[in-house]
Design an enzyme around this catalytic site. Structure first.
Site, mmCIF file in Angstrom:
data_model
loop_
_atom_site.group_PDB
_atom_site.id
_atom_site.type_symbol
_atom_site.label_atom_id
_atom_site.label_comp_id
_atom_site.label_asym_id
_atom_site.label_seq_id
_atom_site.Cartn_x
_atom_site.Cartn_y
_atom_site.Cartn_z
ATOM 1 N N GLY A 86 -8.289 -9.443 10.668
ATOM 2 C CA GLY A 86 -8.377 -8.271 9.786
ATOM 3 C C GLY A 86 -7.108 -8.053 9.000
ATOM 4 N N GLY A 88 -3.974 -6.774 8.497
ATOM 5 C CA GLY A 88 -2.950 -6.157 9.339
ATOM 6 C C GLY A 88 -1.922 -5.392 8.529
ATOM 7 N N ARG A 89 -1.891 -5.685 7.243
ATOM 8 C CA ARG A 89 -0.891 -5.015 6.408
ATOM 9 C C ARG A 89 -1.361 -4.880 4.966
ATOM 10 N NH1 ARG A 89 3.221 -9.689 4.945
ATOM 11 N NH2 ARG A 89 1.822 -11.432 5.219
ATOM 12 N N ASP A 121 4.434 -5.393 11.977
ATOM 13 C CA ASP A 121 4.948 -4.179 11.318
ATOM 14 C C ASP A 121 4.166 -3.723 10.084
ATOM 15 O OD1 ASP A 121 5.641 -6.079 9.475
ATOM 16 O OD2 ASP A 121 7.795 -5.646 9.505
ATOM 17 N N GLY A 122 3.223 -4.527 9.620
ATOM 18 C CA GLY A 122 2.420 -4.099 8.477
ATOM 19 C C GLY A 122 3.141 -4.173 7.143
ATOM 20 N N ARG A 172 -2.403 -7.096 -5.238
ATOM 21 C CA ARG A 172 -3.156 -8.339 -5.427
ATOM 22 C C ARG A 172 -4.540 -8.021 -5.980
ATOM 23 N NH1 ARG A 172 -3.318 -12.548 -0.528
ATOM 24 N NH2 ARG A 172 -4.753 -11.132 0.509
ATOM 25 N N ASP A 255 -9.685 -17.754 7.589
ATOM 26 C CA ASP A 255 -9.487 -16.398 7.058
ATOM 27 C C ASP A 255 -8.801 -16.437 5.695
ATOM 28 O OD1 ASP A 255 -7.449 -17.319 9.004
ATOM 29 O OD2 ASP A 255 -6.318 -15.614 8.252
#
Ligand code: AMP
Ligand code: MG
Length: 494
Positions: A86, A88-89, A121-122, A172, A255
């Site tokens: 998923g 994560g950041r 830490d994202g 993005r 992914d």
């Protein structure tokens, strides 16, 4: 400033994502903005203000109409399945409709730790953000399907990797962020209904012709088989384009494999200089799984993982489903080979298709391999070698004999094209870039930016925006790294 948001993905069932509001950062500063792309996306730039834009692109304020979510996905990382990865950041703000009527995702990458962060830490350091900016925009200018970079901001925070580094966020833009791993996420949970929803969403978004065609009235399974075929076709074309540029993605995990067929996730990617098909850059790719020459076959492996998720939709009879999906995965080989040969013919200035073309290409590559000749220069200098031996080309081959022999063969083949030498030269220059994002240049731009000098980044951005056009005064960007400049390993840096 933002165009109107559509919320297609955020309106999918709740188990497809986690709602997540970007975590504000202390000192947003806009360091890069892609005006032509913003215009294409329908941004209102009349009253553009860099300070205000920094606040948006840092995620400190969520634009009106956006509903930020972190997307769920799984993935095979270096062959090992991870059922829950998923975003994560990253957060998806939503989709906008561009000037061509296409939906495009707008995502902030580095926007804080989400429910998918798994303890990380994202955030994103400046280096990887600038690398993705430069290389993805470079790829776009080279004509390769890719996610785009709309903006980059620094956050005023430090992020800690091996050393503290300036933090940054990349905006993005993608045709979508649907990945093979998105399908795997639901397959791993046995959630057939979700896979169907996702497949329908992917078809509607990327392959609407599958709904309009004669398939509409046919058995439902046909449609999902056609989805698999359509994705395989785009991925075959994508892999061929990478190979034609010496591009090495570096982390072809499922992914990072886009359903829309765009190059997705620029981590430890790099362009090869001296030609060697075994080249690997990524520091984490110890076995060379994602080496240059493996890329088309890793793509096929990823497609097979995609096919597995679709089996229950393709046919209730599992054996029949496997048989049909396997045929598609097998057919990829021919599709890829054909796409590759088309790319390489173009690189040699050939429009006609003749027997022996493949051997001609392979012979050049072999000569380049022996000499470890710079991939980009070798092809670019062919434009000067149509009529007579070009000194620039010959300097790349310490043993000139091999390349001279090849040139004779090539010119004989060019004669059957039946067009003027000048036209062949023009074709060659349009097919073979002079400028690519060379690793040492990218690294130099990052190093300067880390010291708050964005000059080299700006210059490189400009150079890469017109990769086929000679730009006076910028010869240095055409050259491979000198031995002491050479970057042998690239890092995810995430
Ligand atoms: P990538 O290598 O960028 O494709 O990321 C692989 C997975 O790790 C994805 O689930 C990312 O969201 C996650 N990830 C990478 N870097 C970070 C980070 N700094 N914080 C949280 N998650 C991350
Ligand atoms: Mg990724």
């Amino acid at each position: 400033m933002f165009p109107e948001f559509t919320l297609r993905y955020a309106r999918l069932p709740e188990r497809f994502y986690a709602p997540f509001t970007p975590l504000p950062v202390p000192e947003p500063r806009l360091i890069a903005f892609n005006r032509p792309l913003a215009e294409e996306l329908g941004f209102d730039l009349a009253a553009f203000d860099a300070e205000e834009a920094a606040v948006w692109f840092a995620g400190n304020v969520v634009p009106r109409g956006a509903e930020p979510v972190a997307q769920a996905y799984a993935g095979h990382q270096f062959g090992n399945f991870v059922p829950r990865l998923g975003d994560g950041r990253a957060v998806l703000l939503g989709e906008v409709t561009d000037r061509h009527g296409r939906l495009r995702d707008i995502q902030l990458k580095g926007a804080g730790a989400t429910p998918f962060s798994r303890g990380a830490d994202g955030r994103a350091p400046l280096g990887p953000v600038l690398r993705e900016y430069l290389v993805s925009e470079g790829m776009h200018a080279l004509g390769v399907p890719t996610t785009r970079a709309l903006a980059a901001v620094t956050t005023g925070e430090r992020v800690f990797r091996t050393l503290p580094e300036p933090g940054a966020i990349l905006t993005r833009v993608a045709a979508s962020h649907l990945r093979v791993g998105t399908f795997q996420y639901f397959a791993a949970r046995g959630d057939e209904e979700a896979i169907r929803t996702l497949a329908d969403h992917a078809i509607e978004r990327h392959f609407p012709h599958l709904l309009e065609s004669e398939l509409a009235g046919r058995e439902e399974g046909e449609r999902y088989l056609a989805l698999l075929e359509a994705v395989a076709e785009r991925q075959a074309a994508l892999a061929a384009q990478w190979m034609g540029l010496g591009f090495i993605h570096g982390v072809m995990n499922t992914d990072n494999c886009s359903i829309a067929g765009e190059t997705l996730d620029y981590g430890p990617c790099a362009f090869m200089e001296g030609y060697d098909p075994q080249t690997v850059f990524s520091s984490i790719d110890e076995g060379g799984r994602y080496a240059y020459r493996n890329q088309p076959w890793i793509t096929q492996w990823n497609l097979a993982r995609f096919a597995e998720t679709l089996l229950p939709l393709i046919d209730r009879d599992q054996e029949r489903a496997i048989e049909r999906a396997t045929a598609v995965i097998k057919a990829y080989e021919g599709q890829y080979e054909a796409a590759w040969l088309a790319v390489m013919r173009r690189k040699l200035g050939l429009v006609r298709e003749e027997e022996g073309d493949r051997e001609l290409v392979e012979a050049l590559l072999e000569t380049m391999h022996t000499a470890r000749a710079d991939f980009t220069q070798s092809f670019r200098y062919l434009a000067q070698a149509v009529g007579e031996d070009a000194p620039a080309l010959l300097t790349l081959f310490p043993d000139e004999e091999g390349i001279r022999e090849w040139l004779v063969r090539w010119r004989r083949r060019l004669a059957s094209e039946d067009v003027a030498a000048s036209e062949i030269a023009a074709r060659l220059e349009a097919a073979n870039p002079l400028y690519i994002p060379r690793n040492h240049q990218v690294q130099a731009a990052i190093t300067a930016a880390e010291e708050d000098d964005f000059g080299p980044f700006e210059t490189l951005r400009e150079v890469l925006a017109a990769p086929f056009t000679e730009q006076p005064g910028r010869e240095a960007y055409t050259r491979p790294a000198a031995p002491k400049e050479r970057v042998l390993r690239t890092f995810c840096g995430t």
